[in-house]
Scaffold this motif. Structure first.
Motif, PDB file in Angstrom:
ATOM      1  N   UNK A 157       0.820  -1.210   0.000  1.00 23.89           N
ATOM      2  CA  UNK A 157       0.000   0.000   0.000  1.00 23.89           C
ATOM      3  C   UNK A 157       0.858   1.266   0.000  1.00 23.89           C
ATOM      4  N   UNK A 158       1.952   1.255   0.759  1.00 24.98           N
ATOM      5  CA  UNK A 158       2.781   2.445   0.879  1.00 24.98           C
ATOM      6  C   UNK A 158       3.524   2.789  -0.411  1.00 24.98           C
ATOM      7  N   UNK A 159       3.993   1.768  -1.128  1.00 23.92           N
ATOM      8  CA  UNK A 159       4.821   2.021  -2.316  1.00 23.92           C
ATOM      9  C   UNK A 159       4.033   1.979  -3.614  1.00 23.92           C
ATOM     10  N   UNK A 160       2.741   1.705  -3.536  1.00 23.54           N
ATOM     11  CA  UNK A 160       1.909   1.638  -4.730  1.00 23.54           C
ATOM     12  C   UNK A 160       1.629   3.048  -5.260  1.00 23.54           C
ATOM     13  N   UNK A 161       1.634   3.187  -6.586  1.00 25.73           N
ATOM     14  CA  UNK A 161       1.227   4.454  -7.192  1.00 25.73           C
ATOM     15  C   UNK A 161       2.312   5.494  -7.344  1.00 25.73           C
ATOM     16  N   UNK A 162       3.595   5.079  -7.281  1.00 23.73           N
ATOM     17  CA  UNK A 162       4.721   6.005  -7.441  1.00 23.73           C
ATOM     18  C   UNK A 162       4.562   7.234  -6.552  1.00 23.73           C
ATOM     19  N   UNK A 163       4.573   7.054  -5.245  1.00 19.49           N
ATOM     20  CA  UNK A 163       4.403   8.190  -4.328  1.00 19.49           C
ATOM     21  C   UNK A 163       5.539   9.197  -4.429  1.00 19.49           C
ATOM     22  N   UNK A 164       5.211  10.454  -4.146  1.00 12.55           N
ATOM     23  CA  UNK A 164       6.229  11.502  -4.075  1.00 12.55           C
ATOM     24  C   UNK A 164       6.895  11.522  -2.712  1.00 12.55           C
ATOM     25  N   UNK A 165       6.186  11.025  -1.713  1.00 15.29           N
ATOM     26  CA  UNK A 165       6.689  10.963  -0.338  1.00 15.29           C
ATOM     27  C   UNK A 165       6.224   9.644   0.264  1.00 15.29           C
ATOM     28  N   UNK A 166       7.159   8.943   0.917  1.00 12.18           N
ATOM     29  CA  UNK A 166       6.822   7.726   1.647  1.00 12.18           C
ATOM     30  C   UNK A 166       7.121   7.959   3.118  1.00 12.18           C
ATOM     31  N   UNK A 167       6.120   7.747   3.970  1.00  8.86           N
ATOM     32  CA  UNK A 167       6.271   7.902   5.415  1.00  8.86           C
ATOM     33  C   UNK A 167       6.121   6.523   6.059  1.00  8.86           C
ATOM     34  N   UNK A 168       7.142   6.109   6.789  1.00  6.24           N
ATOM     35  CA  UNK A 168       7.172   4.785   7.403  1.00  6.24           C
ATOM     36  C   UNK A 168       7.201   4.928   8.920  1.00  6.24           C
ATOM     37  N   UNK A 169       6.157   4.453   9.585  1.00  2.00           N
ATOM     38  CA  UNK A 169       6.100   4.494  11.050  1.00  2.00           C
ATOM     39  C   UNK A 169       6.595   3.162  11.607  1.00  2.00           C
ATOM     40  N   UNK A 170       7.813   3.157  12.144  1.00  2.00           N
ATOM     41  CA  UNK A 170       8.413   1.936  12.695  1.00  2.00           C
ATOM     42  C   UNK A 170       8.088   0.729  11.836  1.00  2.00           C
ATOM     43  N   UNK A 171       8.498   0.720  10.578  1.00  2.00           N
ATOM     44  CA  UNK A 171       8.002  -0.290   9.635  1.00  2.00           C
ATOM     45  C   UNK A 171       8.483  -1.705   9.889  1.00  2.00           C
ATOM     46  N   UNK A 172       9.640  -1.866  10.529  1.00  2.00           N
ATOM     47  CA  UNK A 172      10.156  -3.218  10.714  1.00  2.00           C
ATOM     48  C   UNK A 172       9.577  -3.895  11.956  1.00  2.00           C
ATOM     49  N   UNK A 173       9.403  -3.168  13.049  1.00  2.00           N
ATOM     50  CA  UNK A 173       8.753  -3.674  14.255  1.00  2.00           C
ATOM     51  C   UNK A 173       9.229  -5.074  14.640  1.00  2.00           C
ATOM     52  N   UNK A 174      10.542  -5.221  14.782  1.00  2.00           N
ATOM     53  CA  UNK A 174      11.103  -6.490  15.219  1.00  2.00           C
ATOM     54  C   UNK A 174      11.339  -7.503  14.118  1.00  2.00           C
ATOM     55  N   UNK A 175      10.989  -7.163  12.864  1.00  2.00           N
ATOM     56  CA  UNK A 175      11.155  -8.103  11.754  1.00  2.00           C
ATOM     57  C   UNK A 175      12.327  -7.678  10.865  1.00  2.00           C
ATOM     58  N   UNK A 176      13.395  -7.227  11.479  1.00  2.00           N
ATOM     59  CA  UNK A 176      14.511  -6.652  10.739  1.00  2.00           C
ATOM     60  C   UNK A 176      15.072  -7.615   9.692  1.00  2.00           C
TER      61      UNK A 176
END
Length: 232
Positions: A157-176
């Motif tokens: 959802x975050x990377x779909x549609x060629x975004x101009x800005x991507x905002x990631x809120x703690x995206x890994x959450x222990x799944x590094x």
């Protein structure tokens, strides 16, 4: 020449009741096309609130937040909606709508804010899903997916549609180990298309990892944003 004006700009933005900060803290930040900025926040609530500020969703007492030079508060609603369609976001709390299946959850931001062809969106979403360990674009209910698959769906959802800005809120959450490589690959591809990336993290491990190619690292404290290091 490429457009070098900031994708996102906070100019002495004084948010109302921002968690973990002083009452009259003013925030200033500029992220230009292709830049990758990491901000360490005090907790998940502060990270989510800061992301809302960047998206023009948090009230200000004074100051300005601009997206591609446009003040969020000075635009008509339809224009604001269209601009928000160019922001990809991973929400710390998931941000899923329970009564929709996962396909609708993933595609809805693009269908609501843009005029992309749904068939083309499905194809690109399926390709992104494969990159993040899914067999394609999930169409089941949220409850039928594992935590890891939900994380992968959030990245689609975050990377779909060629975004101009991507905002990631703690995206890994222990799944590094599981997601760090595909996530950094997706970030690199987005930056190659001049997208700006803002990674908000609560912990110190990812934020201090010098292998993560951030162009700048900052901390959000009770006194505001403090630059720790900027890279060329």
């Amino acid at each position: 020449m490429p457009d070098l004006r900031p994708v996102l700009e906070l100019v002495d933005a004084e948010p109302r009741a921002l968690p973990g900060t002083a009452v009259h803290v003013a925030l200033s930040l500029a992220i230009r096309p292709g830049e990758f900025v990491m901000v360490q926040c005090g907790d998940a609530a502060q990270a989510a609130s800061f992301a809302d500020i960047c998206c023009g969703l948090w009230p200000l007492s004074r100051g300005i937040v601009r997206f591609f030079g446009r003040d969020w508060t000075a635009l008509p609603d339809a224009y604001v909606a269209a601009l928000r369609g160019r922001i990809g976001r991973v929400f710390g709390d998931g941000g899923w709508i329970d009564f929709l299946d996962m396909e609708a959850n993933i595609l809805l931001p693009q269908l609501h804010h843009t005029r992309e062809d749904i068939a083309e969106l499905r194809v690109v979403a399926a390709e992104l899903g494969c990159a993040f360990g899914l067999p394609g674009l999930p169409s089941c209910k949220r409850s039928e997916l594992s935590a890891a698959d939900l994380a992968g769906a959030a990245f689609i959802r975050a990377f779909l549609g060629e975004p101009l800005l991507v905002i990631l809120e703690s995206p890994l959450q222990g799944r590094t180990a599981e997601f760090s490589v595909p996530l950094l690959t997706a970030i690199a591809r987005a930056r190659d298309h001049d997208a700006a990336v803002l990674w908000l993290t609560v912990g110190d491990a990812v934020w201090s990892d010098r292998l993560t190619p951030a162009t700048a690292r900052l901390r959000l404290t009770e006194r505001g944003l403090a630059m720790v290091r900027r890279f060329a």
